[in-house]
Motif scaffolding. Structure first.
Motif, PDB file in Angstrom:
ATOM      1  N   ALA A 159     -20.392  10.241 -17.764  1.00 12.20           N
ATOM      2  CA  ALA A 159     -19.836   8.923 -17.454  1.00 12.20           C
ATOM      3  C   ALA A 159     -20.305   8.478 -16.079  1.00 12.20           C
ATOM      4  N   THR A 160     -20.082   7.219 -15.778  1.00  9.39           N
ATOM      5  CA  THR A 160     -20.411   6.653 -14.468  1.00  9.39           C
ATOM      6  C   THR A 160     -19.131   6.222 -13.768  1.00  9.39           C
ATOM      7  N   LEU A 161     -18.918   6.741 -12.587  1.00  8.01           N
ATOM      8  CA  LEU A 161     -17.771   6.373 -11.768  1.00  8.01           C
ATOM      9  C   LEU A 161     -18.220   5.341 -10.743  1.00  8.01           C
ATOM     10  N   ARG A 162     -17.560   4.204 -10.697  1.00  5.03           N
ATOM     11  CA  ARG A 162     -17.831   3.182  -9.688  1.00  5.03           C
ATOM     12  C   ARG A 162     -16.700   3.230  -8.677  1.00  5.03           C
ATOM     13  N   VAL A 163     -17.037   3.544  -7.444  1.00  7.83           N
ATOM     14  CA  VAL A 163     -15.993   3.831  -6.462  1.00  7.83           C
ATOM     15  C   VAL A 163     -16.473   3.528  -5.052  1.00  7.83           C
ATOM     16  N   GLN A 164     -15.531   3.250  -4.171  1.00  3.37           N
ATOM     17  CA  GLN A 164     -15.846   3.050  -2.753  1.00  3.37           C
ATOM     18  C   GLN A 164     -16.198   4.380  -2.108  1.00  3.37           C
ATOM     19  N   LEU A 165     -17.211   4.367  -1.254  1.00  6.62           N
ATOM     20  CA  LEU A 165     -17.605   5.599  -0.569  1.00  6.62           C
ATOM     21  C   LEU A 165     -16.601   6.006   0.503  1.00  6.62           C
ATOM     22  N   LEU A 166     -15.938   5.043   1.124  1.00  7.02           N
ATOM     23  CA  LEU A 166     -15.013   5.351   2.216  1.00  7.02           C
ATOM     24  C   LEU A 166     -13.738   4.553   2.034  1.00  7.02           C
ATOM     25  N   GLY A 167     -12.605   5.229   2.194  1.00  2.00           N
ATOM     26  CA  GLY A 167     -11.312   4.589   2.041  1.00  2.00           C
ATOM     27  C   GLY A 167     -10.781   4.044   3.352  1.00  2.00           C
ATOM     28  N   LYS A 168      -9.477   3.881   3.405  1.00  4.08           N
ATOM     29  CA  LYS A 168      -8.847   3.306   4.591  1.00  4.08           C
ATOM     30  C   LYS A 168      -9.106   4.182   5.806  1.00  4.08           C
ATOM     31  N   ASN A 169      -9.131   3.577   6.977  1.00  2.64           N
ATOM     32  CA  ASN A 169      -9.375   4.322   8.206  1.00  2.64           C
ATOM     33  C   ASN A 169      -8.744   3.611   9.385  1.00  2.64           C
ATOM     34  N   ILE A 170      -8.628   4.326  10.453  1.00  5.69           N
ATOM     35  CA  ILE A 170      -8.050   3.783  11.686  1.00  5.69           C
ATOM     36  C   ILE A 170      -8.684   4.511  12.863  1.00  5.69           C
ATOM     37  N   GLU A 171      -8.838   3.828  13.974  1.00  4.89           N
ATOM     38  CA  GLU A 171      -9.456   4.482  15.128  1.00  4.89           C
ATOM     39  C   GLU A 171      -8.766   4.091  16.422  1.00  4.89           C
ATOM     40  N   HIS A 172      -8.805   5.001  17.372  1.00  2.00           N
ATOM     41  CA  HIS A 172      -8.314   4.693  18.710  1.00  2.00           C
ATOM     42  C   HIS A 172      -9.232   3.665  19.356  1.00  2.00           C
ATOM     43  N   GLU A 173      -8.667   2.817  20.190  1.00  2.00           N
ATOM     44  CA  GLU A 173      -9.478   1.803  20.845  1.00  2.00           C
ATOM     45  C   GLU A 173     -10.306   2.375  21.984  1.00  2.00           C
ATOM     46  N   ARG A 174      -9.824   3.445  22.618  1.00  2.00           N
ATOM     47  CA  ARG A 174     -10.580   4.006  23.736  1.00  2.00           C
ATOM     48  C   ARG A 174     -11.839   4.711  23.232  1.00  2.00           C
ATOM     49  N   ASN A 175     -12.882   4.696  24.054  1.00  2.00           N
ATOM     50  CA  ASN A 175     -14.181   5.233  23.653  1.00  2.00           C
ATOM     51  C   ASN A 175     -14.153   6.716  23.329  1.00  2.00           C
ATOM     52  N   ASP A 176     -13.266   7.462  24.005  1.00  2.00           N
ATOM     53  CA  ASP A 176     -13.218   8.917  23.781  1.00  2.00           C
ATOM     54  C   ASP A 176     -12.088   9.299  22.834  1.00  2.00           C
ATOM     55  N   GLY A 177     -11.669   8.361  21.993  1.00  2.00           N
ATOM     56  CA  GLY A 177     -10.567   8.602  21.076  1.00  2.00           C
ATOM     57  C   GLY A 177     -10.999   9.209  19.757  1.00  2.00           C
ATOM     58  N   LYS A 178     -10.109   9.104  18.778  1.00  4.29           N
ATOM     59  CA  LYS A 178     -10.334   9.680  17.457  1.00  4.29           C
ATOM     60  C   LYS A 178     -10.586   8.588  16.417  1.00  4.29           C
ATOM     61  N   TYR A 235      -9.896   8.180  12.325  1.00  2.00           N
ATOM     62  CA  TYR A 235      -9.197   8.750  11.188  1.00  2.00           C
ATOM     63  C   TYR A 235      -9.677   8.046   9.917  1.00  2.00           C
ATOM     64  N   TYR A 236      -9.916   8.804   8.859  1.00  2.00           N
ATOM     65  CA  TYR A 236     -10.489   8.205   7.659  1.00  2.00           C
ATOM     66  C   TYR A 236     -10.048   8.949   6.408  1.00  2.00           C
ATOM     67  N   SER A 237     -10.255   8.300   5.253  1.00  2.00           N
ATOM     68  CA  SER A 237      -9.851   8.890   3.976  1.00  2.00           C
ATOM     69  C   SER A 237     -10.881   8.556   2.915  1.00  2.00           C
ATOM     70  N   PHE A 238     -10.757   9.211   1.758  1.00  2.00           N
ATOM     71  CA  PHE A 238     -11.639   8.955   0.620  1.00  2.00           C
ATOM     72  C   PHE A 238     -10.803   8.463  -0.565  1.00  2.00           C
ATOM     73  N   ASP A 239     -11.434   7.651  -1.404  1.00  2.00           N
ATOM     74  CA  ASP A 239     -10.780   7.095  -2.580  1.00  2.00           C
ATOM     75  C   ASP A 239     -10.262   8.219  -3.489  1.00  2.00           C
ATOM     76  N   PRO A 240      -9.060   8.085  -4.055  1.00  2.00           N
ATOM     77  CA  PRO A 240      -8.504   9.141  -4.921  1.00  2.00           C
ATOM     78  C   PRO A 240      -9.423   9.517  -6.081  1.00  2.00           C
ATOM     79  N   ASP A 241     -10.072   8.539  -6.723  1.00  2.00           N
ATOM     80  CA  ASP A 241     -10.963   8.851  -7.839  1.00  2.00           C
ATOM     81  C   ASP A 241     -12.204   9.603  -7.362  1.00  2.00           C
ATOM     82  N   LEU A 242     -12.687   9.272  -6.183  1.00  2.00           N
ATOM     83  CA  LEU A 242     -13.815  10.002  -5.618  1.00  2.00           C
ATOM     84  C   LEU A 242     -13.401  11.436  -5.309  1.00  2.00           C
ATOM     85  N   ARG A 243     -12.199  11.614  -4.777  1.00  2.00           N
ATOM     86  CA  ARG A 243     -11.709  12.964  -4.478  1.00  2.00           C
ATOM     87  C   ARG A 243     -11.638  13.807  -5.749  1.00  2.00           C
TER      88      ARG A 243
END
Length: 335
Positions: A97-116, A118-126
């Protein structure tokens, strides 16, 4: 699956990335850039065995600058990865079968340059990655050294296949275009596809890979004229002598790599290197070192000297070598 090794059970090393095969042979509905692919590989590597888990992964923003020059440009890659819809070959109820899915899910990042970041992957991709049993072990320094998107795509394709019980694979022209990530409206003729995508990719892989070589041939269907209808990709392990040049190439600067690949320039002349480096004072080297650190240059002052020497190969020695080297370090490209 009980008799097969799962991709998620294979551990990466400090110098390699284990990338699930489902993320290698991807058909990009939304075209990605070279650096989008590099950043995605770093995100996959960072997630490691937890990539199939419903968790929010985190990575230092600084780590993503290995392949980009600024936060703004990293942000652009993240946005493209979030909007990228990929076609992934998988199984559904025991059938292909062919799965059509987003490569990258929701994410969030610190505003400072030396921050973190954070990211996730789509449940179907997982779910697809949880069942993965085929993978590519990418060498991180090789992956980051590619200057062409098609070369990186080809390198990943072969790393996925190199340990299978075969040494070649046949694709339709459209399948091969898709796997290289060639946009639908680009390089539509065989001549353009061959000269602007396939041949450059083949040359770059053969230049950078320390363990294998590739050959790509366009083929016609017998009895149906000379039109190229399918492509044969061949690969083979190199002998130790064949590995040396690729390993050496990874120690050279990116500047001049294309010319070396195409055979239009000679390698650095040791006498010229020695003559230039011996003209630098300890004070100038220390000043340059501080400049490079402040600019985030990761390869060290000795690598900067090699790049600077290469720049002056075949040219007159600068009147003020110390000043010339310091100015060079202020402008050197930081990856």
């Amino acid at each position: 699956m009980s008799d097969q090794l799962r991709t998620l059970d294979v551990k990466s090393t400090s110098g390699t990335i284990v990338k699930p095969g489902e993320l290698v042979d991807v058909v990009e509905v939304t075209p990605l850039t070279l650096n989008d692919r590099k950043i995605y590989n770093l995100l996959v590597d960072n997630a490691k065995q937890d990539i199939a888990k419903p968790v929010l992964h985190s990575i230092d923003k600084e780590a993503l600058r290995l392949s980009r020059n600024s936060d703004e440009r990293v942000d652009s890659s993240i946005m493209r990865l979030m909007g990228a819809i990929a076609h992934i070959k998988t199984k559904q109820n025991g059938e292909s079968a062919t799965l059509r899915v987003q490569l990258l899910g929701k994410n969030i990042e610190h505003e400072r340059n030396d921050g973190k970041f954070y990211y996730s992957f789509d449940p179907d991709l997982r779910d697809a990655l949880n069942d993965s049993t085929v993978f590519a072990r990418l060498k991180k320094n090789v992956m980051l050294s590619f200057t062409g998107k098609y070369g990186l795509a080809l390198y990943e394709m072969v790393e996925k296949r190199i340990n299978m019980n075969k040494c070649q694979e046949e694709f339709s022209v459209q399948e091969f275009r898709n796997l290289l990530g060639v946009p639908k409206d680009k390089l539509t003729t065989w001549f353009n596809l061959r000269t602007r995508a396939i041949e450059p990719a083949e040359k770059e892989v053969n230049q950078l890979s320390p363990t294998f070589r590739v050959k790509i041939q366009g083929m016609s269907t017998p009895g149906k004229g000379r039109e190229i209808t399918h492509i044969v990709l061949k690969w083979w392990h190199t002998a130790p002598d064949g590995q040396d040049e690729s390993v050496k190439e990874l120690t050279y600067s990116k500047q001049g790599r294309k010319a070396r690949r195409n055979g239009t320039v000679e390698q650095l002349i040791e006498e010229q290197q020695s003559k230039l480096s011996h003209l630098l004072s300890d004070q100038a080297i220390e000043t340059a070192r501080k400049i490079l650190i402040n600019r985030g240059y990761r390869d060290g002052v000795q690598q900067a000297i090699i790049i600077w020497e290469e720049k002056f190969q075949g040219q007159a020695i600068p009147e003020n070598p110390n000043g010339a080297f310091i100015q060079f370090c202020k402008k050197i490209i930081v990856y």
